[in-house]
Design a protein around this motif. Structure first.
Motif, short mmCIF file in Angstrom:
data_model
loop_
_atom_site.label_atom_id
_atom_site.label_comp_id
_atom_site.label_asym_id
_atom_site.label_seq_id
_atom_site.Cartn_x
_atom_site.Cartn_y
_atom_site.Cartn_z
N SER A 141 81.49 -85.90 21.82
CA SER A 141 82.50 -84.87 21.61
C SER A 141 83.25 -85.08 20.31
N GLN A 199 91.04 -80.86 11.33
CA GLN A 199 89.93 -81.58 11.94
C GLN A 199 89.90 -83.03 11.52
N VAL A 202 92.67 -84.64 13.60
CA VAL A 202 92.31 -84.79 15.00
C VAL A 202 91.29 -85.91 15.17
N ILE A 205 93.26 -89.14 15.03
CA ILE A 205 94.12 -89.32 16.20
C ILE A 205 93.29 -89.77 17.38
N LEU A 206 92.12 -89.16 17.55
CA LEU A 206 91.28 -89.55 18.67
C LEU A 206 90.67 -90.93 18.47
N LEU B 51 97.25 -80.29 17.82
CA LEU B 51 96.26 -81.12 18.49
C LEU B 51 95.63 -80.39 19.67
N ALA B 54 93.26 -77.78 18.46
CA ALA B 54 91.97 -78.31 18.00
C ALA B 54 91.08 -78.65 19.18
N PHE B 55 91.68 -79.17 20.28
CA PHE B 55 90.86 -79.49 21.44
C PHE B 55 90.26 -78.25 22.07
N PHE B 62 81.78 -75.93 21.42
CA PHE B 62 80.69 -76.51 22.21
C PHE B 62 79.82 -75.39 22.76
#
Lengths: 218, 75
Positions: A141, A199, A202, A205-206, B51, B54-55, B62
């Motif tokens: 992911s 992006q 993110v 951050i992840l 955030l 973006a998720f 997907f």
């Protein structure tokens, strides 16, 4: 000349410095720079004391992804983060690295990451399987998010530009009518510019969140 | 016939956008609510909203990637 006041080391070339920064005491002590943004993210996500060790990695990753995204927005250029080979190799490496970090620090107790707190014993096997699959899905992911965003943005711009070219070359009046699709393409390119920054942010951050999960086992 | 069936399948993956659209509206609506509810907007709150955006956009993409996968990788 024979007294060295400072010991220089070959690692000085890897020092991270502020190249571009904004320091405006007039705007309420606004002090922005790329290093302060990334440092804030790293220290907030990972432990505030020990988390600074991961700052060079996260800063390099952020600048790499951001610059690749931005270079891809130049017309007739090449968007390298739209290829899944690059994004999947980055994400697989980072999640594998975080896993190895956790295994090194905690040993076999690392697998307690898959057991959420306060679950009844009867649900435990199913929940561990679900958590394990969700942990494996982190690899895909993380890379898929970045690649799919950049790829879909470029794909949409390509399709719109193709249609706009067909409109504009099919007549005299249509040439002037074609400025409305061009205005939309310009606006969408502005959105793609913002997506490039978002992006990259993110992604790190992840990454910091996965490193924190591995280090502290929630 | 296989080409037509592939196109129908690709079109059917667009249903997944419904959830993504609702969730993006949800994220920004709760941002506006929490800003209006006596909270000055620090950068962290807006950062959380970006955030979340973006998720949810990742989930929509997907679905787009599944559509490409179906279109290209099946005969």
């Amino acid at each position: 000349m024979n007294s060295f006041l400072y010991i220089t080391s070959p690692l000085d070339q890897f020092e991270i410095r502020n190249l571009l920064s904004l320091d405006a005491p007039i705007l309420g002590n606004l002090s922005l720079s790329l290093t302060s943004i990334v440092h804030g993210i790293v220290v907030n996500q990972i432990n505030a004391k020990n988390g600074q060790v991961y700052f060079p990695l996260m800063y390099t990753l952020f600048v790499f992804i951001l610059m690749n995204n931005l270079i891809g927005l130049v017309p007739y250029s090449f968007a390298s983060t739209s290829h899944f080979a690059l994004t999947f190799s980055l994400s697989f490496t980072i999640v594998l690295g975080a896993t190895l970090l956790g295994l090194n620090k905690h040993g076999l107790e690392f697998f307690s990451l898959f057991v959420p707190a306060g679950t009844p014993i009867a649900l435990l096997p199913l929940l561990v399987i679900i958590e394990f699959i969700s942990y494996l899905a982190r690899n895909i992911s993380l890379g898929l998010r970045l690649g799919a965003n950049i790829l879909s943005g470029h794909l949409l711009l390509t399709i719109l530009s193709g249609f706009t070219y067909n409109i504009m070359t099919s007549g005299f009046i249509f040439f002037f009518l074609g400025f409305f699709p061009i205005a939309f393409i310009v606006a969408f390119s502005g959105l793609e510019f913002a997506i490039a920054f978002i992006q990259a942010q993110v992604f790190i951050i992840l990454s910091c969140s996965y490193v924190k999960d591995a280090l502290e086992l929630h | 016939m296989s080409e037509g069936a592939k196109l129908i399948g690709v079109g059917a993956t667009r249903i997944a956008l419904a959830g993504a659209i609702v969730e993006i509206g949800n994220v920004f609506s709760s941002l506006i609510h929490s800003v209006a509810c006596d909270l000055s907007l620090p950068k962290q709150l807006f950062g959380y909203a970006i955030l979340g955006f973006a998720f949810t956009e990742a989930i929509a993409l997907f679905a787009l990637m599944m559509a490409f996968f179906i279109f290209i990788c099946f005969l």
